[in-house]
Design an enzyme around this catalytic site. Structure first.
Site, mmCIF file in Angstrom:
data_model
loop_
_atom_site.group_PDB
_atom_site.id
_atom_site.type_symbol
_atom_site.label_atom_id
_atom_site.label_comp_id
_atom_site.label_asym_id
_atom_site.label_seq_id
_atom_site.Cartn_x
_atom_site.Cartn_y
_atom_site.Cartn_z
ATOM 1 N N TYR A 115 14.704 -1.638 18.033
ATOM 2 C CA TYR A 115 15.646 -2.639 17.538
ATOM 3 C C TYR A 115 17.074 -2.097 17.519
ATOM 4 O O TYR A 115 17.314 -0.949 17.144
ATOM 5 C CB TYR A 115 15.277 -3.068 16.126
ATOM 6 C CG TYR A 115 14.114 -4.027 16.035
ATOM 7 C CD1 TYR A 115 14.170 -5.268 16.661
ATOM 8 C CD2 TYR A 115 12.974 -3.694 15.312
ATOM 9 C CE1 TYR A 115 13.113 -6.160 16.571
ATOM 10 C CE2 TYR A 115 11.908 -4.578 15.207
ATOM 11 C CZ TYR A 115 11.990 -5.810 15.837
ATOM 12 O OH TYR A 115 10.937 -6.690 15.746
ATOM 13 N N LYS A 130 -1.029 6.726 -12.866
ATOM 14 C CA LYS A 130 -0.492 5.370 -12.736
ATOM 15 C C LYS A 130 -0.082 5.125 -11.290
ATOM 16 O O LYS A 130 -0.051 6.053 -10.471
ATOM 17 C CB LYS A 130 0.697 5.187 -13.678
ATOM 18 C CG LYS A 130 1.824 6.169 -13.457
ATOM 19 C CD LYS A 130 2.910 6.022 -14.507
ATOM 20 C CE LYS A 130 4.041 7.021 -14.232
ATOM 21 N NZ LYS A 130 5.175 6.829 -15.158
#
Length: 348
Positions: A248, A37
């Site tokens: 940043y 999955k």
């Protein structure tokens, strides 16, 4: 489709994938299926299932009918089960598919009996997790009479918790129900459950994490091999003067002149901000610590005097157990969050 010259790679070890599958089967003394999955936990469900089917795996598990459709026909006559069962909206896809639904509720049982009498299915029993599954009372009430049940299954809630009493309680409950429900086979254990040994193996185990290099319990350490390795290309080399900052928020200030490689990897690729100040790239065997924050598409690494330049590649540490301990993320998150911009390159 990711181009072959994309600046970001997942190097995937097919031999390790198969070896992990075999070790889990041997440890549980039971045949092993495979949970594929979430697109094979981020590695590519088709590529994973083909390699495992070639090694002898004959039972595969996805979450939804859309995943079943994307996976397509499995080789060697291998079977596919859809864990989330059949909603009313799923019936057309389910009836057109060769996959078996895992029936989780009385409504699903009624729906399947009405639409596909005599066609095989699987059934999930809730033995204490209180997630998907029929109650024990429903399972033995006669509700399942008339179904052609291939796999009767349950799911352990605490298999990855050392010494947890829930495991034995669930095993005993499942054994009791198994004795009162007609089914060809029974399955209880995931990867962590397989590590609990043969008492939890039943007729089939359903590993996921352990296949892909995750360490579900301490018993697996030293046996489960790393499958996923990240490589990122250098887009630019910067010479950062002492006192300048990187990235940043200016969270890193160069204490001395620093030579920094800007790499094509970021949180949009599943390499999350939790790695900032902790992650490590490598130029060959030379460690290159990350500096500054992880951006959406970029990270910076201190490469020092390493003989690298623009266009070269660095590996990025991604051993799952270590990365999970470092970041506080689960091994499952680290795998399934890997984005779509990687070249996924299998080395068999």
């Amino acid at each position: 489709m990711v181009p072959n010259d994309a600046p970001l790679r997942l190097n995937l070890d097919g031999a390790a994938l198969v070896a992990n599958w075999r070790w889990l089967s041997e440890t549980a003394a039971a045949p092993a299926g495979a949970a594929v999955k979430a697109d094979g936990y981020g590695l590519g469900a088709r590529d994973v299932s083909r390699r495992l089917a070639e090694a002898g795996c004959r039972d595969f598990f996805v979450a939804t009918w859309a995943e079943a459709d994307a996976l397509g026909t499995l080789p060697f006559g291998a079977a596919l089960s859809v864990l989330h069962g059949v909603r009313e909206e799923d019936m057309a896809a389910a009836l057109a598919s060769r996959a078996r639904p895992v029936l989780n509720s009385a409504a699903m049982v009624a729906r399947w009996k009405a639409a596909a009498p005599g066609r095989p299915c699987d059934v999930m029993i809730d033995t204490g997790m209180n997630r998907l599954g029929l109650s024990a009372e429903e399972a033995v009430s006669g509700l399942l009479d008339g179904l052609e049940i291939d796999l009767l299954m349950s799911h352990l809630a605490c298999a990855d918790e050392p010494g947890h009493q829930m495991n034995e309680r669930q095993r005993a409950r499942f054994a009791e129900i198994r004795g009162r429900v007609s089914a060809l086979r029974a399955s209880l254990a995931n990867s962590a459950g397989a590590c609990l040994g043969p008492a939890y193996g039943c007729d089939l185990i359903r590993p996921g994490l352990g296949l892909y290099g995750g360490i579900p319990r301490s018993e697996a350490a030293g046996h489960i091999a790393q499958v996923v390795r990240i490589e990122a290309q250098i887009l630019q080399i910067r010479d950062v003067p002492a006192g300048d900052t990187v990235g940043y928020g200016a969270t890193f200030t160069a204490p001395t002149p620093v030579r920094v490689a800007i790499l094509n990897l970021g949180y949009a690729d599943g390499y999350l901000r939790a790695f900032a100040g902790k992650g490590m790239a490598r130029a060959g065997d030379r460690p290159c610590p990350l500096v500054g924050r992880v951006s959406m598409d970029l990270i910076a690494a201190d490469v020092g005097e390493a003989d690298v330049g623009e266009g070269d590649w660095l590996s990025v540490d991604y051993a799952l157990e270590t990365a999970a301990a470092m970041t506080g993320l689960s091994q499952y998150e680290l795998l399934t969050g890997l984005g779509s911009r990687y070249q996924r390159r299998w080395n068999d």
